[in-house]
Every structure is written in C-alpha cells, then in structure tokens.
Design a protein around this motif. Structure first.
Motif, PDB file in Angstrom:
ATOM      1  N   ALA A   1      -5.702  -4.167   1.947  1.00  0.00           N
ATOM      2  CA  ALA A   1      -4.854  -5.228   1.604  1.00  0.00           C
ATOM      3  C   ALA A   1      -5.115  -6.349   2.963  1.00  0.00           C
ATOM      4  O   ALA A   1      -5.117  -6.037   4.119  1.00  0.00           O
ATOM      5  CB  ALA A   1      -3.356  -4.819   2.074  1.00  0.00           C
ATOM      6  N   VAL A   2      -5.144  -7.461   2.188  1.00  0.00           N
ATOM      7  CA  VAL A   2      -5.565  -8.690   3.423  1.00  0.00           C
ATOM      8  C   VAL A   2      -4.556  -9.681   2.849  1.00  0.00           C
ATOM      9  O   VAL A   2      -4.214  -9.841   1.696  1.00  0.00           O
ATOM     10  CB  VAL A   2      -7.143  -9.055   3.204  1.00  0.00           C
ATOM     11  N   ALA A   3      -3.865 -10.204   3.865  1.00  0.00           N
ATOM     12  CA  ALA A   3      -2.977 -11.294   3.515  1.00  0.00           C
ATOM     13  C   ALA A   3      -3.394 -12.502   4.477  1.00  0.00           C
ATOM     14  O   ALA A   3      -3.729 -12.520   5.711  1.00  0.00           O
ATOM     15  CB  ALA A   3      -1.454 -10.905   4.212  1.00  0.00           C
ATOM     16  N   VAL A   4      -3.105 -13.706   3.903  1.00  0.00           N
ATOM     17  CA  VAL A   4      -3.569 -15.151   4.676  1.00  0.00           C
ATOM     18  C   VAL A   4      -2.260 -15.890   4.655  1.00  0.00           C
ATOM     19  O   VAL A   4      -1.613 -16.207   3.464  1.00  0.00           O
ATOM     20  CB  VAL A   4      -4.826 -15.812   3.796  1.00  0.00           C
TER      21      VAL A   4
ATOM     22  N   ARG B   1       0.657  -1.078  -0.102  1.00  0.00           N
ATOM     23  CA  ARG B   1       0.130   0.112   0.099  1.00  0.00           C
ATOM     24  C   ARG B   1       0.872   1.374   0.018  1.00  0.00           C
ATOM     25  O   ARG B   1       0.439   2.284  -0.265  1.00  0.00           O
ATOM     26  CB  ARG B   1      -0.846  -0.085   1.098  1.00  0.00           C
ATOM     27  N   LEU B   2       2.034   0.847   0.055  1.00  0.00           N
ATOM     28  CA  LEU B   2       3.204   2.491   0.205  1.00  0.00           C
ATOM     29  C   LEU B   2       3.400   2.776  -1.064  1.00  0.00           C
ATOM     30  O   LEU B   2       3.804   1.917  -1.868  1.00  0.00           O
ATOM     31  CB  LEU B   2       4.358   2.045   1.066  1.00  0.00           C
ATOM     32  N   LYS B   3       2.933   4.081  -1.578  1.00  0.00           N
ATOM     33  CA  LYS B   3       3.556   4.428  -2.664  1.00  0.00           C
ATOM     34  C   LYS B   3       4.849   4.838  -2.814  1.00  0.00           C
ATOM     35  O   LYS B   3       5.458   4.932  -4.051  1.00  0.00           O
ATOM     36  CB  LYS B   3       2.663   5.830  -3.083  1.00  0.00           C
ATOM     37  N   ASN B   4       5.526   5.280  -1.872  1.00  0.00           N
ATOM     38  CA  ASN B   4       6.892   5.763  -1.710  1.00  0.00           C
ATOM     39  C   ASN B   4       7.923   4.908  -2.291  1.00  0.00           C
ATOM     40  O   ASN B   4       7.900   3.582  -2.358  1.00  0.00           O
ATOM     41  CB  ASN B   4       7.454   6.242  -0.466  1.00  0.00           C
TER      42      ASN B   4
ATOM     43  N   ALA C   1      -3.634  -9.628  -1.005  1.00  0.00           N
ATOM     44  CA  ALA C   1      -4.286  -9.139  -1.995  1.00  0.00           C
ATOM     45  C   ALA C   1      -4.753  -7.824  -1.711  1.00  0.00           C
ATOM     46  O   ALA C   1      -5.137  -7.289  -0.569  1.00  0.00           O
ATOM     47  CB  ALA C   1      -5.783 -10.043  -2.185  1.00  0.00           C
ATOM     48  N   LEU C   2      -4.991  -7.051  -2.869  1.00  0.00           N
ATOM     49  CA  LEU C   2      -5.444  -5.618  -2.722  1.00  0.00           C
ATOM     50  C   LEU C   2      -6.898  -5.473  -3.207  1.00  0.00           C
ATOM     51  O   LEU C   2      -7.154  -6.099  -4.387  1.00  0.00           O
ATOM     52  CB  LEU C   2      -4.473  -4.421  -3.473  1.00  0.00           C
TER      53      LEU C   2
ATOM     54  N   ALA D   1     -13.796  -7.290  -0.858  1.00  0.00           N
ATOM     55  CA  ALA D   1     -12.999  -7.458  -1.992  1.00  0.00           C
ATOM     56  C   ALA D   1     -11.569  -8.332  -1.819  1.00  0.00           C
ATOM     57  O   ALA D   1     -11.217  -9.257  -2.537  1.00  0.00           O
ATOM     58  CB  ALA D   1     -13.127  -6.500  -3.010  1.00  0.00           C
ATOM     59  N   ALA D   2     -10.972  -7.440  -1.210  1.00  0.00           N
ATOM     60  CA  ALA D   2      -9.643  -7.775  -0.743  1.00  0.00           C
ATOM     61  C   ALA D   2      -9.541  -9.173  -0.160  1.00  0.00           C
ATOM     62  O   ALA D   2      -8.509 -10.057  -0.658  1.00  0.00           O
ATOM     63  CB  ALA D   2      -8.626  -6.941   0.071  1.00  0.00           C
TER      64      ALA D   2
END
Length: 434
Positions: A333-336, A304-307, A392-393, A399-400
């Motif tokens: 953002a979701v991580a399994v 999620r970081l744009k930098n 997933a984003l 949805a994520a």
C-alpha cells in the motif's frame, strides 16, 4: 442474534484523514449500525453521520454517547485522549477504544514517556529533561550539536527542532521557555540525535495482550528529497521493505515490554499504541510513542488489514484481545498526500476539488479525505492543509506506487501540491539512507 453478531451504534471522534480511514473500515463491518463522526469531514459524510460535538469535552462526549445509545466510542486524535475523554466514556459504562488520560501521557508528555522507557529498559535516545531555561542551555553547551529539542506537551505537531548547530539548539530552548508553545513548552526534553531510517509500528492492545500491526514509513518533510519543514506527513507506505526480521522482532518486543510496564505501574491502557522508531546502527530505538493511530499511517495500514475493525476494537475495549489474531493482505500500500499550496505554513481554503470520484473508481485505489468540506450547494472544497490521501494497493511496491500517482493525476484543485518521490528511497534499498 448473538452478542458477537448484533449491530452497535458507534461514535468516532476526529476530522482528519485518519478518521476517514477509520470510518470507512468501521462502516464495512456487519457489526456497525449507525456511525456518528464528530466533527468529521467531507469524506466521512459518505460513511456515516457527521455531528457537531466538542470532541475534547469529556462530559459532552459521554452525554452524547449515553443519549444515543452508543455501543463503542473510538477516539481518533490525541487531544481528546489527553483531556480524559476515554475516562468519562468508560465511567458512563460505554466501551471505548483509546487510553485514559494517564495512559495518554505516553504522547501528552515526552518526559513521562522517556522516564517510563528508562524504567522498562526500552532502547531510546539519551536525554535530559528541564523546567529551567539556564539548566537546559547549560546541557546544550555540555552536549554539543546535533541535538533534538522537544516541548514536553502537545504542540500540534510542532515543538520539535532537530538542531544541527549548537546556536540552533539554544534558540529552540529559548523559544520553548518564552511560551511559543504555551504550557507544552514549560518542560523541555533534549535528546541525542539518532541516525538511520524511521519506521512506525502500531499495535492494538487491551492493556494485557499486544497485537502489533504492519510496519509503515511516513515522509514528514514538505519537499522532495526530504527537504523543507516538517509536516503532518506527505506520504506513506506499508510494509517497510528495508526492515530486517531481527529489527522487526526487537520493535515488537518493545511494544510488548512497554504495555507490560504501563500495566505494572497501574495504568490501564486500551487502544492503539504507536511506536515511532529509528533504525540505528545499534538497532531500533524509540523516537517517540503516540497514544493513537498515526496519520497518514492509518491510510495504508487499514486497507491491508483483513480483520473486522469493530471486532478488534471491541476486543481491546473489553480486554479480550487474546481471542484475536490479526491477518494481513499480501499487497503493498502506498499513499500520496495532496496538500494546499503553502502548507505547512499559511494556505487558502475553499478551493473546489474535482476528479475525486474518477480517482476513487480506479481498481485498488481509495481516496481518504482530510482537509475537505462540502458546501451548501454540494461542492467539495478544501478546508485544511492536508487535503486528501490517495492510497493504492498493488502486488508489488512499484505497482502500488505507480497506481497512487496515476490516481493523483485525476484530482485537481487550485494550489494542489504533492511530493513525487514517496517510496523512492525504499526502492533503492537501505544504502539510500547512508
């Protein structure tokens, strides 16, 4: 080519999912030349060069960095930080992301961390610290359960017991002093048991400026419904929808005040400071500090970081973080986490993994490797308890979450284990924790 655009070779220490996430983000930067990962895993091979190097040997790391002309060393895990690797690298004149041994005590010694919080007026659980078993047992009997008993030093994610019964707390104290965690248990910290949802807030800092990252919430228990033993983390999401603006403001202030206290005490802290918070009825209180990026929090924060991560880390290392403002993608953002059968207990290794490329090809999905290795014949196999983090984003939390689980279905290995309820509590709202 200007100083701020020329490429530099980078050395990243570590072998977990956190390191694969860091490696992928570092490799995306136009500033990144050759990326070395020591020792790395089956996934980091895709981002750079895995090297055999003792990650917690300060002199070996500094020597490698000197010989290879490394421009930035990034320290992933806690053990090299506590061992003083950052000190040796900086002494060699090389930029380093990660605190020295003194600052790493924020994670390496729970007693040090609690005493610093006390001096800084940081909201945290009431506690007692003991080097004598009988005094610790007397404190347990005086306070009564529930209590949290912690070995003071690094204990590889173990050494913390949430005791709901007094007998359980006494047994945890005896276990520490009996040497179950080696030197880590020679000092024992006993805390009041806080209640509420947990929330992680990580921050970049150069020792002066603090730039908080996005919130994240981990799922520590092995089994669905938050049951079973504690693990290194079974799933995570970012941001955390149940956190109020007021709570977030308090947490950010805590991070700033903590770095200010470290600086006031003469401790030069450059790297990531990780605040683990409990959102209690009285407001956020610190459960613990870590001296590095979290795992698996990194696997939802960095996507999620744009930098440019190289720019941000160099700004920390060179104490010019005031020049950097963080920018975040709007998506959730979701991580399994997919684990080996038996984790966090004993588990078998060497199981062939299939479907990773198919899952990674889904739009919005990234697969981060943790306990993986590539055999001599090129097969991807399991080599640890936490095997993969499937991130997933999505435009919405739902949805994520749905996309992450759809990607998990594409991956297979013998004994594949996962929780199917990551994020469900947060979708139900704050009352789910009542």
């Amino acid at each position: 080519m200007t100083e701020t655009t020329k490429t530099i070779d980078i050395l990243l220490l570590g072998s977990g999912g956190r390191e694969h996430a860091l490696a992928k983000k570092l490799a995306e930067s136009p500033r990144c030349g050759t990326l070395y990962i020591a020792p790395g895993n089956g996934g980091t091979l895709q981002e750079g060069v895995n090297v055999a190097l003792a990650e917690d040997d300060p002199e070996a790391v500094a020597a490698f960095a000197r010989e290879e002309g490394i421009g930035l060393v990034v320290i992933g895990p806690e053990a090299p930080l506590v061992a003083g690797v950052a000190d040796a690298v900086r002494a060699a004149g090389i930029a380093c992301f990660g605190p020295g041994a003194e600052g790493a005590q924020m994670e390496g010694s729970k007693r040090f961390s609690k005493e610093l919080m006390e001096r800084a007026g940081i909201p945290t659980a009431a506690y007692g610290s003991f080097t004598d078993e009988e005094a610790a047992l007397a404190y347990v009997r005086e306070q009564g359960a529930p209590l949290v008993v912690k070995a003071d030093g690094l204990a590889a994610g173990k050494g913390v017991v949430v005791a709901t019964e007094q007998e359980q707390a006494e047994e945890a104290v005896r276990e520490c002093f009996a040497g179950a965690f080696g030197d880590a248990g020679s000092t024992v910290v006993i805390e009041e048991c806080l209640t509420g949802p947990e929330c992680s807030l990580l921050a970049f800092t150069d020792g002066k400026t603090v730039r908080p990252m996005a919130t994240a919430q981990d799922h520590k228990r092995a089994l669905e419904g938050d049951r079973g033993p504690n693990t290194g983390g079974m799933g995570v999401y970012s941001p955390v929808p149940i956190v109020t603006d007021e709570e977030l403001a308090v947490m950010k202030r805590v991070m700033v005040d903590t770095v200010a206290e470290l600086a006031a005490e003469g401790i030069d802290y450059r790297g990531c400071l990780y605040g683990g918070f409990m959102l209690t009825p009285e407001g956020p209180k610190v459960l613990e500090f870590n001296a590095r990026f979290g795992d698996p929090e990194t696997q939802v924060i960095l996507p999620r970081l744009k930098n440019d991560l190289v720019d941000a880390m160099l700004a920390c290392a060179e104490q010019r973080l005031d020049e950097v403002e963080l920018s975040w993608r709007d998506e959730w953002a979701v991580a399994v986490v997919l684990t080996s059968a038996g984790y966090p207990g004993s588990y078998e290794k060497g199981k062939v993994i299939t479907g990773v490329e198919d899952a990674d090809a889904l739009d919005g999905v990234t697969i981060y490797h943790a306990g993986t290795a590539v055999t001599d014949t090129g097969e991807l196999v399991t080599s640890g308890g936490r095997v993969l983090a499937v991130t997933a984003l999505g435009d919405t939390f739902e949805a994520a979450r749905d996309l992450a689980y759809a990607a998990c279905e594409k991956i297979d290995f013998e004994g594949k284990t996962l929780r199917h309820d990551i994020g469900l509590k947060a979708l139900r709202g704050r009352e789910a924790w009542d």
